[in-house]
Design an enzyme around this catalytic site. Sequence first.
Site, mmCIF file in Angstrom:
data_model
loop_
_atom_site.group_PDB
_atom_site.id
_atom_site.type_symbol
_atom_site.label_atom_id
_atom_site.label_comp_id
_atom_site.label_asym_id
_atom_site.label_seq_id
_atom_site.Cartn_x
_atom_site.Cartn_y
_atom_site.Cartn_z
ATOM 1 N N HIS A 65 31.169 35.458 36.331
ATOM 2 C CA HIS A 65 30.547 36.796 36.389
ATOM 3 C C HIS A 65 30.672 37.533 35.060
ATOM 4 O O HIS A 65 29.716 38.152 34.587
ATOM 5 C CB HIS A 65 31.236 37.664 37.454
ATOM 6 C CG HIS A 65 31.153 37.166 38.849
ATOM 7 N ND1 HIS A 65 32.223 36.627 39.517
ATOM 8 C CD2 HIS A 65 30.125 37.131 39.727
ATOM 9 C CE1 HIS A 65 31.870 36.297 40.741
ATOM 10 N NE2 HIS A 65 30.592 36.585 40.900
ATOM 11 N N GLY A 97 31.556 40.737 43.973
ATOM 12 C CA GLY A 97 32.940 41.008 43.589
ATOM 13 C C GLY A 97 33.803 39.760 43.525
ATOM 14 O O GLY A 97 33.317 38.645 43.514
ATOM 15 N N TYR A 98 35.125 39.998 43.462
ATOM 16 C CA TYR A 98 36.117 38.950 43.224
ATOM 17 C C TYR A 98 35.702 38.190 41.958
ATOM 18 O O TYR A 98 35.497 36.984 41.952
ATOM 19 C CB TYR A 98 36.259 38.015 44.436
ATOM 20 C CG TYR A 98 37.639 37.409 44.500
ATOM 21 C CD1 TYR A 98 38.743 38.197 44.815
ATOM 22 C CD2 TYR A 98 37.860 36.068 44.215
ATOM 23 C CE1 TYR A 98 40.016 37.675 44.843
ATOM 24 C CE2 TYR A 98 39.132 35.526 44.236
ATOM 25 C CZ TYR A 98 40.203 36.346 44.549
ATOM 26 O OH TYR A 98 41.469 35.810 44.571
#
Length: 272
Positions: free
Chosen positions: A37, A31-32
């Site tokens: 990503h 995440g984040y």
Amino acid sequence: MRIVQSVDEMHDLALSWRRQGREVGFVPTMGYLHRGHTTLIELMRARSEVLVVSIYVNPLQFGPTEDLTRYPRDPEGDAAKCAAAGCDVLFMPNNLYPSDFRTTVSVRDITTRWEGAHRPTHFDGVATVVCRLFGLVQPTAAMFGEKDYQQYTVLRSMARDLAMGIEIVPGPLVRDEDGLALSSRNVYLSPDQRRRALSLHRALFQMRAMTDRSAAVRIAAGLEAIDSDGVDYLAIVDPDSLEPVDIIDRPLRAILVARYGSVRLLDNVAIG
Ligand code: PAF
């Protein structure tokens, strides 16, 4: 995009895709999410019938003094980014492991050096969570960013050794406009630390541009160019075994970790 929080729901979905013979692409994350990503998600989107992204901050891969509790999180922002990047299913389990979970997956040899030497339990934690995620999601292919180059090689070995039938696809390392390798941990840097951290990619690209065949000469030049609070390692290694080399006579990898206060930054480039 469907958001799945239950392990059983994820597994049932995966088994139905398997029965239908669908190509399932998978991008596991903690995440984040940043552009590094979303680049991986978009690349897997283009080659998958069904695309799953997971977000799970895995306690098993953090050491006792590491940043598990303060690891940055932004579930709502992450969900919006996943939807925009074309994710079909966002798997965000609250609880990934059953209370009587007993298994550790351990990859030998390539886990002992570099990150493994600084974070002794890290790769067991990574291999174990990815193995469990693979069991739940049943992907046909999974992408891991080359930013964590050692992690990518460890997971490729695991998938091959255990005949998982999952293609492990390397994803590109994505840099900010100023060259800093994108990382969720960059948010911890002060403006001054961030400015000094630009020396990392400059050092690596300088090492890549050199013509000297001696790894030691190029590493010495790289160390000279780095402005940090300490270099955990800077090495030129075989891209598969991760063993250090003396002579640059074929495609290799220069890998680097430097510290800024309590933040460790990883970077690497293909070299040779
Ligand atoms: O690279 C990461 O974000 C993590 O190590 C991974 C592969 C999602 C396992 O927790």
